[in-house]
Scaffold this active site. Structure first.
Site, PDB file in Angstrom:
ATOM      1  N   ASP A  10       0.852  -1.228   0.048  1.00  0.00           N
ATOM      2  CA  ASP A  10       0.175  -0.117   0.039  1.00  0.00           C
ATOM      3  C   ASP A  10       0.909   1.184   0.218  1.00  0.00           C
ATOM      4  OD1 ASP A  10      -2.204   1.840   0.623  1.00  0.00           O
ATOM      5  OD2 ASP A  10      -1.575   1.736   2.581  1.00  0.00           O
ATOM      6  N   ASP A  12      -0.457   5.054   0.855  1.00  0.00           N
ATOM      7  CA  ASP A  12      -0.646   6.222   1.945  1.00  0.00           C
ATOM      8  C   ASP A  12      -0.782   5.699   3.362  1.00  0.00           C
ATOM      9  OD1 ASP A  12      -1.004   8.598   0.029  1.00  0.00           O
ATOM     10  OD2 ASP A  12      -2.723   7.301  -0.879  1.00  0.00           O
ATOM     11  N   GLU A  56     -14.324  10.490  -4.313  1.00  0.00           N
ATOM     12  CA  GLU A  56     -15.133   9.648  -3.562  1.00  0.00           C
ATOM     13  C   GLU A  56     -15.175  10.537  -2.197  1.00  0.00           C
ATOM     14  OE1 GLU A  56     -12.781   8.276  -5.046  1.00  0.00           O
ATOM     15  OE2 GLU A  56     -13.590   6.544  -6.350  1.00  0.00           O
ATOM     16  N   ASP A 184      -1.695   0.058   6.335  1.00  0.00           N
ATOM     17  CA  ASP A 184      -1.666   0.725   7.592  1.00  0.00           C
ATOM     18  C   ASP A 184      -3.017   0.917   8.098  1.00  0.00           C
ATOM     19  OD1 ASP A 184      -2.132   2.681   5.310  1.00  0.00           O
ATOM     20  OD2 ASP A 184      -2.548   3.936   6.671  1.00  0.00           O
TER      21      ASP A 184
HETATM   22  C1  XBP Z   1      -5.292   6.016   0.073  1.00  0.00           C
HETATM   23  C2  XBP Z   1      -6.554   6.731   0.012  1.00  0.00           C
HETATM   24  C3  XBP Z   1      -6.377   7.856  -1.011  1.00  0.00           C
HETATM   25  C4  XBP Z   1      -5.902   9.152  -0.776  1.00  0.00           C
HETATM   26  C5  XBP Z   1      -5.948  10.430  -1.911  1.00  0.00           C
HETATM   27  O1  XBP Z   1      -5.847   4.912   0.862  1.00  0.00           O
HETATM   28  O2  XBP Z   1      -7.412   6.862   0.761  1.00  0.00           O
HETATM   29  O3  XBP Z   1      -7.753   8.423  -1.324  1.00  0.00           O
HETATM   30  O4  XBP Z   1      -5.940   9.679   0.612  1.00  0.00           O
HETATM   31  O5  XBP Z   1      -5.701   9.806  -2.973  1.00  0.00           O
HETATM   32  P1  XBP Z   1      -4.963   3.500   0.710  1.00  0.00           P
HETATM   33  P2  XBP Z   1      -6.505  10.516  -4.215  1.00  0.00           P
HETATM   34  O6  XBP Z   1      -3.934   3.775   1.476  1.00  0.00           O
HETATM   35  O7  XBP Z   1      -5.715   2.497   1.550  1.00  0.00           O
HETATM   36  O8  XBP Z   1      -4.700   3.313  -0.679  1.00  0.00           O
HETATM   37  O9  XBP Z   1      -6.977  12.026  -3.978  1.00  0.00           O
HETATM   38  O10 XBP Z   1      -5.386  10.615  -5.492  1.00  0.00           O
HETATM   39  O11 XBP Z   1      -7.542   9.665  -4.612  1.00  0.00           O
HETATM   40 MG    MG Z   2      -3.176   3.062   3.256  1.00  0.00          MG
END
Ligand code: XBP
Ligand code: MG
Length: 253
Positions: A10, A12, A56, A184
């Site tokens: 993953d 973020d 979203e 995470d």
């Molecule tokens: C990541 C997210 C993403 C980022 C924003 O979740 O939730 O939506 O916060 O990204 P994960 P974008 O770590 O579970 O993949 O604005 O590019 O959509």
């Molecule tokens: Mg994440």
């Protein structure tokens, strides 16, 4: 258990702590640029993280936290425009080196590459954000280290749906038992476990109190020799930082 062949990451919260000081700030800059008086505080953003995906998340905000906003008729285009601006701001922030990798990430990836492990990314975030993070925070060549970058709208159902992990494994022609996932968040592990992946969790400020049913281990950090992790749940087998040997042990293959 099959032999471990690939590590699926993953992005973020896992590779870097991007949400509070990265994505959140970029959203606010995009709102200000569009002349909107919306301001996502650290606290509100924690609630908005219930929904993955930036577009979203904006819609979820309007539906639940800003119902008085007079919506333009072409709401989808409006949200897409705001989100494109947010991506520009976010990529700009990464290019300025504002977001470093989490401790232990670079060391583990170097060790995995040296051992011939295959690497991939499975994330909800926009592809440009992934390349900007890897190139600026990891290495200018880091994109070439990852065989597959599964990101953003590549699958319609974002995490917690398992689709993004399943898609990545299909591209690599690997079975879940040949891979391990790094996550995470609750939404993240629902996705990886839904794809039948053994999953190692390292929490961060926003996700520390979430549920991680089915995690192989839950850590407060990936850990470094000089900066050991704390085990929140599970058995680290005497290790104090995550290395490939520990990853293999948790995978069981
Ligand atoms: C990541 C997210 C993403 C980022 C924003 O979740 O939730 O939506 O916060 O990204 P994960 P974008 O770590 O579970 O993949 O604005 O590019 O959509
Ligand atoms: Mg994440």
């Amino acid at each position: 258990m099959s032999k471990l062949k690939a590590l699926l990451f993953d992005v973020d919260g896992t590779l870097a702590d991007t949400e509070r000081d990265g994505h959140r700030v970029a959203f606010n800059r995009a709102f200000a640029e569009a002349g909107l008086d919306w301001e996502w505080s650290e606290e509100l953003y924690g609630k908005l993280l219930a929904v993955t995906g930036g577009k979203e998340r904006i819609r979820y905000y309007l539906d639940n936290f800003n119902t008085a906003f007079e919506r333009p008729e072409a709401l989808d285009e409006f949200i897409a425009g705001l989100h494109a601006s947010k991506t520009r701001h976010y990529v700009q922030m990464l290019s300025e080196g504002m977001i470093p990798l989490r401790p232990g990430v670079r060391r583990l990836i170097d060790e995995a590459r040296a051992a011939g492990m295959r690497l991939a990314v499975a994330t909800t975030t926009t592809p440009e954000n992934v390349s900007a993070l890897l190139e600026n925070a990891m290495d200018p060549d880091a994109m070439s280290w990852f065989e597959v970058i599964a990101a953003g709208d590549i699958v319609p159902a974002k995490k917690p749906a398992p689709d993004i992990y399943t898609w990545a494994m299909e591209q690599m022609q690997l079975k879940p038992e040949e891979c391990i996932a790094f996550e995470d968040s609750h939404n993240g592990i629902r996705s990886s476990r839904g794809a039948e992946l053994t999953t190692i969790v390292s929490v961060n400020g926003y996700t520390a109190d979430e549920e991680f049913d089915g995690a192989a281990i839950i850590l407060d950090n990936w850990g470094e020799p000089e900066q050991p992790f704390t085990v929140i749940e599970g058995d680290a087998g005497g290790s104090s930082y995550l290395d490939l040997e520990m990853v293999k042990r948790l995978h069981g293959g």
